[in-house]
Design a protein around this motif. Structure first.
Motif, mmCIF file in Angstrom:
data_model
loop_
_atom_site.group_PDB
_atom_site.id
_atom_site.type_symbol
_atom_site.label_atom_id
_atom_site.label_comp_id
_atom_site.label_asym_id
_atom_site.label_seq_id
_atom_site.Cartn_x
_atom_site.Cartn_y
_atom_site.Cartn_z
ATOM 1 N N THR A 75 -8.062 12.595 -9.131
ATOM 2 C CA THR A 75 -8.008 13.555 -10.228
ATOM 3 C C THR A 75 -8.346 14.944 -9.701
ATOM 4 O O THR A 75 -9.113 15.087 -8.760
ATOM 5 N N ASP A 76 -7.768 15.926 -10.334
ATOM 6 C CA ASP A 76 -8.045 17.311 -9.975
ATOM 7 C C ASP A 76 -9.491 17.624 -10.337
ATOM 8 O O ASP A 76 -9.953 17.303 -11.433
ATOM 9 N N SER A 77 -10.201 18.258 -9.438
ATOM 10 C CA SER A 77 -11.628 18.504 -9.640
ATOM 11 C C SER A 77 -11.918 19.424 -10.829
ATOM 12 O O SER A 77 -13.046 19.466 -11.308
ATOM 13 N N SER A 78 -10.910 20.123 -11.318
ATOM 14 C CA SER A 78 -11.135 20.998 -12.467
ATOM 15 C C SER A 78 -10.857 20.302 -13.804
ATOM 16 O O SER A 78 -11.081 20.886 -14.855
ATOM 17 N N SER A 79 -10.392 19.053 -13.750
ATOM 18 C CA SER A 79 -10.028 18.374 -14.997
ATOM 19 C C SER A 79 -11.247 17.788 -15.714
ATOM 20 O O SER A 79 -12.269 17.477 -15.105
#
Length: 93
Positions: A75-79
Motif C-alpha cells: 500500500t502507498d504510505s500516504s493512504s
C-alpha cells in the motif's frame, strides 16, 4: 513491460513484486492507465488481507501478522489503509 510483470506477479500471488513492478511502471509513465489499474488491484488485495488479518488476530496471531505485513508493503504510505494497517500492527486499533 513492467505492467505485464505486475500482472504476472499478481496472478502468482507475489504481491510485493507486483507492487514494485507497477510502481516502477508508474514512475516511468505517470499517466499509464494499466499501472494505475494495477495499483488499484493491489489496493483491493491489501484491503482483503487487512480484513482477513483482523479476523485471524485471536485465532492465529502469526498468520494475522504475516497478512498485515504483506498488506503494509503493498500500500502507498500516504493512504488511509496504510495508516490503519500500521496502527493495527502497533496495537493501536
Amino acid at each position: 513491460e513492467m505492467e505485464e510483470k505486475g500482472e504476472q506477479y499478481l496472478a502468482q500471488g507475489r504481491y510485493e513484486e507486483a507492487y514494485q513492478a507497477w510502481r516502477m511502471a508508474a514512475e516511468l509513465d505517470p499517466d499509464s492507465p494499466s499501472a494505475r489499474q494495477g495499483m488499484e488491484q493491489l489496493s483491493a488485495v491489501a484491503a482483503r488481507l487487512y480484513e482477513e488479518a483482523l479476523m485471524l488476530q485471536l485465532t492465529s496471531p502469526s498468520q494475522a501478522q504475516e497478512k498485515l505485513q504483506t498488506a503494509l508493503k503493498i500500500t502507498d504510505s500516504s493512504s488511509q489503509l496504510h495508516r490503519q494497517i500500521q496502527e493495527t500492527l502497533e496495537g493501536r486499533s
